[in-house]
Structures are given as C-alpha cells and as structure tokens.
Design an enzyme around this catalytic site. Sequence first.
Site, PDB file in Angstrom:
ATOM      1  N   GLY A  37       0.836  -1.205   0.000  1.00 15.58           N
ATOM      2  CA  GLY A  37       0.000   0.000   0.000  1.00 15.58           C
ATOM      3  C   GLY A  37       0.863   1.243   0.000  1.00 15.58           C
ATOM      4  O   GLY A  37       2.092   1.159  -0.072  1.00 15.58           O
ATOM      5  N   GLY A  40       1.975   7.844   3.023  1.00 12.94           N
ATOM      6  CA  GLY A  40       2.550   9.182   2.833  1.00 12.94           C
ATOM      7  C   GLY A  40       3.181   9.261   1.448  1.00 12.94           C
ATOM      8  O   GLY A  40       2.566   8.894   0.453  1.00 12.94           O
ATOM      9  N   ASP A 153       1.493  11.209  16.928  1.00 15.86           N
ATOM     10  CA  ASP A 153       0.504  10.827  15.916  1.00 15.86           C
ATOM     11  C   ASP A 153      -0.069   9.447  16.228  1.00 15.86           C
ATOM     12  O   ASP A 153      -0.233   8.599  15.356  1.00 15.86           O
ATOM     13  CB  ASP A 153       1.142  10.837  14.513  1.00 15.86           C
ATOM     14  CG  ASP A 153       0.080  10.782  13.416  1.00 15.86           C
ATOM     15  OD1 ASP A 153       0.430  10.405  12.271  1.00 15.86           O
ATOM     16  OD2 ASP A 153      -1.108  11.063  13.710  1.00 15.86           O
TER      17      ASP A 153
HETATM   18  C1  LIG Z   1       5.882  -0.190   5.580  1.00 13.59           C
HETATM   19  C2  LIG Z   1       4.951   0.917   5.972  1.00 13.59           C
HETATM   20  C3  LIG Z   1       3.980   0.550   7.094  1.00 13.59           C
HETATM   21  C4  LIG Z   1       4.764   0.306   8.348  1.00 13.59           C
HETATM   22  O1  LIG Z   1       5.270   1.277   8.911  1.00 13.59           O
HETATM   23  N1  LIG Z   1       4.968  -0.956   8.791  1.00 13.59           N
HETATM   24  C5  LIG Z   1       5.778  -1.164   9.994  1.00 13.59           C
HETATM   25  C6  LIG Z   1       4.404  -2.052   8.145  1.00 13.59           C
HETATM   26  C7  LIG Z   1       4.735  -3.361   8.479  1.00 13.59           C
HETATM   27  N2  LIG Z   1       4.161  -4.391   7.824  1.00 13.59           N
HETATM   28  C8  LIG Z   1       3.229  -4.156   6.865  1.00 13.59           C
HETATM   29  N3  LIG Z   1       2.875  -2.909   6.481  1.00 13.59           N
HETATM   30  C9  LIG Z   1       3.455  -1.856   7.115  1.00 13.59           C
HETATM   31  N4  LIG Z   1       3.149  -0.569   6.723  1.00 13.59           N
HETATM   32  C10 LIG Z   1       1.961  -0.358   5.854  1.00 13.59           C
HETATM   33  C11 LIG Z   1       2.295  -0.499   4.371  1.00 13.59           C
HETATM   34  C12 LIG Z   1       1.237   0.278   3.633  1.00 13.59           C
HETATM   35  C13 LIG Z   1       0.674   1.284   4.608  1.00 13.59           C
HETATM   36  C14 LIG Z   1       1.287   1.012   5.966  1.00 13.59           C
END
Ligand SMILES: CC[C@@H]1C(=O)N(C)c2cncnc2N1C1CCCC1
Length: 311
Positions: A37, A40, A153
């Site tokens: 996904g 930001g 946040d």
């Molecule tokens: C890599 C960005 C964010 C995140 O911070 N973590 C730790 C994460 C860790 N694992 C899966 N997704 C994560 N996300 C999602 C991805 C799309 C939006 C937020």
Amino acid sequence: EKNTAESSEQVVIFEEKITKVNGEVGIKRYQRGKFLGKGGFAKCYEATNLETKKVLAAKIIAKSSLTKNRARQKLISEIKIHKSLQNTNIVQFEHVFEDHENVYILLELCSNQTLNELIKRRKRLTEIEVQCYVAQIINSLKYLHASNVIHRDLKLGNLFLNKSMELKLGDFGLATKLEFEGEKKRTICGTPNYIAPEVLDGKVGHSFEVDVWSLGVMIYAMLIGKPPFETPDVKTTYRKIRLNSYTFPEHVLISDSAKNLITRILNLDPVKRPTLDEIMSHPFMNTGGSIPKTLPLSTLACPPSASYNKQ
Ligand SMILES: CC[C@@H]1C(=O)N(C)c2cncnc2N1C1CCCC1
C-alpha cells in the site's frame, strides 16, 4: 513454453552497494514482493533479503517527491528517531539505504495490518481484548517517553499487528525528541480525530501528555467503534475537542470502569490526565479474568483476536 503471467512477471531487485570495513565492496540484494500500500510519500512492499531470506516491509520513497524541505526534514527526523528505538512493542527499524532514485527504509513486517483494519472488520472489540492491546501500547509508550520521545501521531492506523497478533507501534514521521527537561513543543501536528486540545491551542506548548490523550481516544474508538470527536468536518471536530464534547452512545454497553478511565484521560488539562502507570493500575485494566497480580505483564496472554491469515 506456456507464457503464463508468472513467467512474464519480472522479478524486481533493489540492491545496496556496501563497502565493508576492510574496504571490500559488496552488494546486499532484496527481492521486492507484494505491494502493501501507500504510506505518505512512500510506496510499500514486502521485501526479502536474498542473503538471510528474512521478509521485511519496505518503505520506498522517491527522492523526486522530497523536493520540499519540510518533507525532507520530516523523513530525516523519522529515520533518526525510529533508528534509535528498540522495544518489543515498537516496529523494529531494520535498515535504511538510498540509491540515485529512492530512499529505502526496511522495517519489521506486520502481516496482520493495523488496529484500524481490525476495528473496521469487527466493528468494536471486547473489553478483554482492549485491555490486552492497551497494556502493549502502554509498554511501548513507557519506553518511548523514557527515551524522551513523543510520538504525536498515535492512532489505530499506526498500531501494527504481526503474524502472532502482537502489537507494534509504528510511523515516527511526526515524533519529536525533547532535548531538555521540561521542554515544551509548539508545532501543531497530528491526525484531527486524535489530536490533543493543548496542541490545537498552540499557545501553551505540549509534551508527553499529548500521547496519553490520544491513548484515551483510541480506547474509546476500540470499545465504541469510532473516535469520540469524529465529525464529517475537521473544524467541527476541533471545536468538539476544545469543548471536550463527546458522549457514550446508549446502544453500546461498556463497563463503568471503562467509562471512568476514558473520562479521566480525556481531561482538557494535560497535568490532570493520569500517568501511564496510573492507567495500568486503573480498575479497567485489572478486571475481567482474575489475573494474579504477581504475573509479569509479558505473561498476560492476549485472547485470540481472529487474525487475517487464512491458513
Ligand atoms: C511499511 C509501511 C507501514 C509500516 O510502517 N509498517 C511497519 C508495516 C509493516 N508491515 C506491513 N505494512 C506496514 N506498513 C503499511 C504499508 C502500507 C501502509 C502502511
């Protein structure tokens, strides 16, 4: 041979050129996996370290999107703060590197998304589940505040769940480190539904208590199904926050101790809010199953919240 989709799908590798201590040049390679996904300015993917086979979450930020100095400063601050943290309930910062086009931030993979998706799916959580998540959030905040960092946040979308449904606090894009005792911050920032009144006030300055306020908003949102001050229009939301105007809907049954805790936390005066320790010892956090006081927090086994994994 059969030209199936798989065979034509190209394998994307991003690599880091490293110079070892002995001056030798090496290459670290990561194979890009499924798209997770957008976050930001970042496009996020699963990424496998081809040497260790470890699967991580990669935030890839195109440098071309970092033209404005504010965005650059925010990213630098996020990396500097997140890199310095190490706690079982905080997303582990694995690595950061850049090439000509992008900045690559490699983080601990949390394959059960965030509490935001869990609430969307479940509508609301049981008090036992909320106690369990709150205990883990408090564990992360005690560590964070002891490190003189304010998250600023805190919201359900920044609370990630790993494959074992353990909670991991992430996204330090708005976090700030206090440099001296009693320092107050003034920059207005945060997400409308979760932002503390003193941040909106903008005159008095704010500190660690803004994270406690957001915790109160999250407890309400987990138990009721939506945040207390939510309205379709941000300005109206801000007015409700400043007026401390929220109610507990009649049709949602929650215990008196839950209402009492939320009411104490959502105090307009930051100094009147309970500390993290006081929240931990509040009746709401100690009712339900008769958990003997002697057990350390870590043995507090969380009730099974259905995870996303199909298997
Ligand atoms: C890599 C960005 C964010 C995140 O911070 N973590 C730790 C994460 C860790 N694992 C899966 N997704 C994560 N996300 C999602 C991805 C799309 C939006 C937020």
